[in-house]
Enzyme design. Structure first.
Site, PDB file in Angstrom:
ATOM      1  N   THR A 151     -30.069  -9.802 -82.762  1.00  0.00           N
ATOM      2  CA  THR A 151     -31.156 -10.537 -82.101  1.00  0.00           C
ATOM      3  C   THR A 151     -31.593  -9.918 -80.762  1.00  0.00           C
ATOM      4  O   THR A 151     -32.406 -10.518 -80.055  1.00  0.00           O
ATOM      5  CB  THR A 151     -30.743 -12.006 -81.856  1.00  0.00           C
ATOM      6  OG1 THR A 151     -29.533 -12.004 -81.090  1.00  0.00           O
ATOM      7  CG2 THR A 151     -30.547 -12.760 -83.145  1.00  0.00           C
ATOM      8  N   LEU A 208     -21.074  -7.735 -90.489  1.00  0.00           N
ATOM      9  CA  LEU A 208     -22.292  -7.726 -91.313  1.00  0.00           C
ATOM     10  C   LEU A 208     -22.845  -6.317 -91.536  1.00  0.00           C
ATOM     11  O   LEU A 208     -23.786  -6.137 -92.296  1.00  0.00           O
ATOM     12  CB  LEU A 208     -23.358  -8.635 -90.694  1.00  0.00           C
ATOM     13  CG  LEU A 208     -23.060 -10.140 -90.787  1.00  0.00           C
ATOM     14  CD1 LEU A 208     -24.026 -10.942 -89.915  1.00  0.00           C
ATOM     15  CD2 LEU A 208     -23.128 -10.642 -92.233  1.00  0.00           C
ATOM     16  N   ALA A 227     -27.135 -12.350 -87.028  1.00  0.00           N
ATOM     17  CA  ALA A 227     -28.297 -11.460 -86.975  1.00  0.00           C
ATOM     18  C   ALA A 227     -28.180 -10.546 -85.766  1.00  0.00           C
ATOM     19  O   ALA A 227     -27.427 -10.834 -84.826  1.00  0.00           O
ATOM     20  CB  ALA A 227     -29.596 -12.265 -86.871  1.00  0.00           C
ATOM     21  N   GLN A 245     -25.979 -18.896 -81.255  1.00  0.00           N
ATOM     22  CA  GLN A 245     -26.598 -20.167 -80.829  1.00  0.00           C
ATOM     23  C   GLN A 245     -26.667 -21.160 -81.997  1.00  0.00           C
ATOM     24  O   GLN A 245     -26.177 -22.289 -81.907  1.00  0.00           O
ATOM     25  CB  GLN A 245     -28.020 -19.920 -80.333  1.00  0.00           C
ATOM     26  CG  GLN A 245     -28.123 -19.031 -79.115  1.00  0.00           C
ATOM     27  CD  GLN A 245     -29.536 -19.039 -78.548  1.00  0.00           C
ATOM     28  OE1 GLN A 245     -29.848 -19.859 -77.691  1.00  0.00           O
ATOM     29  NE2 GLN A 245     -30.389 -18.159 -79.020  1.00  0.00           N
ATOM     30  N   LYS A 294     -36.197  -8.025 -89.700  1.00  0.00           N
ATOM     31  CA  LYS A 294     -36.028  -9.416 -90.175  1.00  0.00           C
ATOM     32  C   LYS A 294     -36.925  -9.656 -91.396  1.00  0.00           C
ATOM     33  O   LYS A 294     -36.515 -10.309 -92.358  1.00  0.00           O
ATOM     34  CB  LYS A 294     -36.365 -10.422 -89.061  1.00  0.00           C
ATOM     35  CG  LYS A 294     -35.344 -10.492 -87.934  1.00  0.00           C
ATOM     36  CD  LYS A 294     -33.991 -11.041 -88.351  1.00  0.00           C
ATOM     37  CE  LYS A 294     -34.042 -12.494 -88.757  1.00  0.00           C
ATOM     38  NZ  LYS A 294     -32.704 -13.002 -89.135  1.00  0.00           N
ATOM     39  N   TYR A 303     -37.289  -5.384 -84.380  1.00  0.00           N
ATOM     40  CA  TYR A 303     -36.567  -6.617 -84.729  1.00  0.00           C
ATOM     41  C   TYR A 303     -37.340  -7.382 -85.801  1.00  0.00           C
ATOM     42  O   TYR A 303     -36.786  -7.754 -86.841  1.00  0.00           O
ATOM     43  CB  TYR A 303     -36.384  -7.464 -83.462  1.00  0.00           C
ATOM     44  CG  TYR A 303     -35.939  -8.893 -83.713  1.00  0.00           C
ATOM     45  CD1 TYR A 303     -34.662  -9.176 -84.178  1.00  0.00           C
ATOM     46  CD2 TYR A 303     -36.801  -9.969 -83.457  1.00  0.00           C
ATOM     47  CE1 TYR A 303     -34.260 -10.480 -84.402  1.00  0.00           C
ATOM     48  CE2 TYR A 303     -36.403 -11.271 -83.670  1.00  0.00           C
ATOM     49  CZ  TYR A 303     -35.134 -11.535 -84.145  1.00  0.00           C
ATOM     50  OH  TYR A 303     -34.736 -12.831 -84.366  1.00  0.00           O
TER      51      TYR A 303
HETATM   52  N1  LIG Z   1     -32.924 -16.463 -80.689  1.00  0.00           N
HETATM   53  C1  LIG Z   1     -34.185 -16.693 -81.053  1.00  0.00           C
HETATM   54  O1  LIG Z   1     -35.064 -16.948 -80.220  1.00  0.00           O
HETATM   55  C2  LIG Z   1     -34.555 -16.691 -82.502  1.00  0.00           C
HETATM   56  C3  LIG Z   1     -35.887 -16.899 -82.814  1.00  0.00           C
HETATM   57  C4  LIG Z   1     -36.265 -16.916 -84.135  1.00  0.00           C
HETATM   58  C5  LIG Z   1     -35.318 -16.727 -85.129  1.00  0.00           C
HETATM   59  N2  LIG Z   1     -34.024 -16.514 -84.811  1.00  0.00           N
HETATM   60  C6  LIG Z   1     -33.091 -16.263 -85.911  1.00  0.00           C
HETATM   61  O2  LIG Z   1     -32.120 -17.287 -85.962  1.00  0.00           O
HETATM   62  C7  LIG Z   1     -30.863 -16.763 -86.408  1.00  0.00           C
HETATM   63  C8  LIG Z   1     -29.771 -17.099 -85.422  1.00  0.00           C
HETATM   64  O3  LIG Z   1     -30.191 -16.656 -84.131  1.00  0.00           O
HETATM   65  P1  LIG Z   1     -29.370 -17.006 -82.815  1.00  0.00           P
HETATM   66  O4  LIG Z   1     -30.353 -17.206 -81.727  1.00  0.00           O
HETATM   67  O5  LIG Z   1     -28.368 -18.056 -83.113  1.00  0.00           O
HETATM   68  O6  LIG Z   1     -28.669 -15.586 -82.600  1.00  0.00           O
HETATM   69  P2  LIG Z   1     -27.417 -15.201 -81.725  1.00  0.00           P
HETATM   70  O7  LIG Z   1     -27.070 -16.268 -80.764  1.00  0.00           O
HETATM   71  O8  LIG Z   1     -27.681 -13.820 -81.237  1.00  0.00           O
HETATM   72  O9  LIG Z   1     -26.273 -15.152 -82.832  1.00  0.00           O
HETATM   73  C9  LIG Z   1     -26.232 -14.167 -83.799  1.00  0.00           C
HETATM   74  C10 LIG Z   1     -24.789 -13.961 -84.179  1.00  0.00           C
HETATM   75  O10 LIG Z   1     -24.735 -12.869 -85.105  1.00  0.00           O
HETATM   76  C11 LIG Z   1     -23.567 -12.156 -84.831  1.00  0.00           C
HETATM   77  N3  LIG Z   1     -23.612 -10.774 -85.260  1.00  0.00           N
HETATM   78  C12 LIG Z   1     -24.403  -9.784 -84.788  1.00  0.00           C
HETATM   79  N4  LIG Z   1     -24.063  -8.616 -85.380  1.00  0.00           N
HETATM   80  C13 LIG Z   1     -23.055  -8.893 -86.225  1.00  0.00           C
HETATM   81  C14 LIG Z   1     -22.277  -8.121 -87.106  1.00  0.00           C
HETATM   82  N5  LIG Z   1     -22.457  -6.808 -87.236  1.00  0.00           N
HETATM   83  N6  LIG Z   1     -21.323  -8.732 -87.835  1.00  0.00           N
HETATM   84  C15 LIG Z   1     -21.104 -10.044 -87.724  1.00  0.00           C
HETATM   85  N7  LIG Z   1     -21.795 -10.850 -86.898  1.00  0.00           N
HETATM   86  C16 LIG Z   1     -22.764 -10.259 -86.161  1.00  0.00           C
HETATM   87  C17 LIG Z   1     -23.414 -12.185 -83.327  1.00  0.00           C
HETATM   88  O11 LIG Z   1     -22.078 -11.938 -83.026  1.00  0.00           O
HETATM   89  P3  LIG Z   1     -21.595 -11.643 -81.524  1.00  0.00           P
HETATM   90  O12 LIG Z   1     -21.533 -13.013 -80.890  1.00  0.00           O
HETATM   91  O13 LIG Z   1     -20.253 -11.028 -81.715  1.00  0.00           O
HETATM   92  O14 LIG Z   1     -22.612 -10.730 -80.941  1.00  0.00           O
HETATM   93  C18 LIG Z   1     -23.897 -13.590 -82.986  1.00  0.00           C
HETATM   94  O15 LIG Z   1     -22.829 -14.500 -82.872  1.00  0.00           O
HETATM   95  C19 LIG Z   1     -31.104 -15.261 -86.603  1.00  0.00           C
HETATM   96  O16 LIG Z   1     -31.415 -15.016 -87.939  1.00  0.00           O
HETATM   97  C20 LIG Z   1     -32.304 -14.970 -85.738  1.00  0.00           C
HETATM   98  O17 LIG Z   1     -33.023 -13.843 -86.203  1.00  0.00           O
HETATM   99  C21 LIG Z   1     -33.620 -16.506 -83.522  1.00  0.00           C
END
Ligand SMILES: NC(=O)c1ccc[n+]([C@@H]2O[C@H](COP(=O)([O-])OP(=O)(O)OC[C@H]3O[C@@H](n4cnc5c(N)ncnc54)[C@H](OP(=O)(O)O)[C@@H]3O)[C@@H](O)[C@H]2O)c1
Length: 296
Positions: free
Chosen positions: A61, A36, A59, A11, A129, A125
């Site tokens: 997630t 990762l 991450a 995202q 983190k 999770y």
């Molecule tokens: N979503 C929330 O509500 C939320 C809230 C607070 C903080 N955050 C933080 O914000 C950041 C971004 O979150 P987001 O919502 O954008 O997450 P997201 O949409 O789940 O994107 C995370 C990305 O990480 C990739 N990933 C996972 N495992 C991997 C691996 N082993 N090697 C390489 N890439 C890998 C995923 O790849 P794939 O597409 O191939 O799975 C995905 O594209 C994270 O640090 C998260 O903890 C998120």
């Protein structure tokens, strides 16, 4: 300037991928380009790219799945950021990383968390983190951790998409109303991150990593205002179906058990972010309207 981005398909990562080219040459990686969970691949990639800026938007997630998948969640959320930070230090690069409101327990809470509040996560999770944040902090690298929450997008896997999908499958929806947070559009996070990078680049300190001297640290970064998941769902439905809104009922967390315990209250004060960088994200309702009107 060379920039290394992880999580390019996520995202936040996909929004960053759109705006980062204005700042330099971007090497954008997803799981296939740099896994990762593979420390050697991370080290090799950083050494090949030689970035001045590393942005880790990758991450693990899957909050509920993490409860039975600790090792994988730890590898991605804790160990990968540690290695990225060590490499950033060696390269003299700035590391920008994202963390989560789920590092806070949210129990007995009625005022927004500030960065000086102690994190005590309830979930695997959140714990992994937090470990990642601590690893970065201990590394000695120049870093900015942006702690956000309730992130949604119009095209990724998110609460917004789930609600809109459910309206096609069900006549009435039930959503919890006893968890409070700040819904945050992933694009608002990317824009704020870009504004901060621009702001740092105008400082005449020679490098991005030197530009954060004295301000390296963790910052809360969410849209303004607060609501419950039920309030968020209601706003999505009112904006999407102004004429005939589907039936929406409020339920309690007890009525919707999940594997991971969520914080009942995880509103984050953005005062430090605003004071340090002069950056303020929009109110969540404003951002939601923009997101729903947005077609790209
Ligand atoms: N979503 C929330 O509500 C939320 C809230 C607070 C903080 N955050 C933080 O914000 C950041 C971004 O979150 P987001 O919502 O954008 O997450 P997201 O949409 O789940 O994107 C995370 C990305 O990480 C990739 N990933 C996972 N495992 C991997 C691996 N082993 N090697 C390489 N890439 C890998 C995923 O790849 P794939 O597409 O191939 O799975 C995905 O594209 C994270 O640090 C998260 O903890 C998120």
């Amino acid at each position: 300037m060379r920039i290394l981005l992880t999580g390019k398909n996520g995202q936040i990562g996909s929004e960053l991928h759109k705006i980062l080219p204005q700042f330099g040459d971007v090497t954008a990686t997803g799981r296939t380009e740099m896994d990762l969970t593979d420390p050697n691949q991370i080290r090799l990639t950083v050494r090949q790219v030689k970035p001045a800026l590393i942005i880790n938007a990758g991450a693990y997630t899957a909050v509920d799945k993490a409860e039975s998948d600790f090792e994988l969640a730890q590898a991605v959320n804790s160990i990968a950021p540690k290695i990225l930070a060590e490499e950033a230090k060696d390269e003299g690069a700035l590391l920008i990383h994202y963390s989560t409101d789920y590092t806070y327990s949210g129990e007995m809470r009625q005022r927004p968390y500030s960065e000086s509040d102690s994190p005590t996560p309830n979930s695997t999770y959140g714990k992994t983190k937090l470990e990642g944040d601590n690893n970065i902090e201990k590394s000695g690298a120049s870093y900015l951790i942006f702690k956000t929450g309730w992130v949604y997008s119009s095209n990724g896997k998110s609460f917004l998409r789930t609600i809109l999908q459910l309206t096609k499958e069900k006549n009435e929806l039930r959503v919890v109303n006893d968890q409070t947070g700040s819904p945050t559009w992933c694009r608002s996070i990317a824009i704020a991150t870009g504004d901060i990078i621009r702001n740092l680049l105008t400082k005449k300190n020679g490098s991005l990593s030197k530009a954060v001297s004295g301000i390296s640290g963790a910052y809360h970064m969410t849209c303004q205002g607060e609501t419950s998941w039920h309030g968020f769902a209601q706003a999505i439905l009112e904006l999407t179906y102004p004429e005939n809104m589907p039936k929406l009922f409020a339920i309690s967390t007890k009525e919707y058990p999940t594997a991971a315990i969520r914080p009942p209250y995880s509103v984050l004060s953005n005062t430090k972010l605003q004071k340090t960088f002069g950056v303020k994200l929009p109110h969540w309702e404003h951002a939601l309207k923009q997101c729903l009107n947005n077609t790209s």
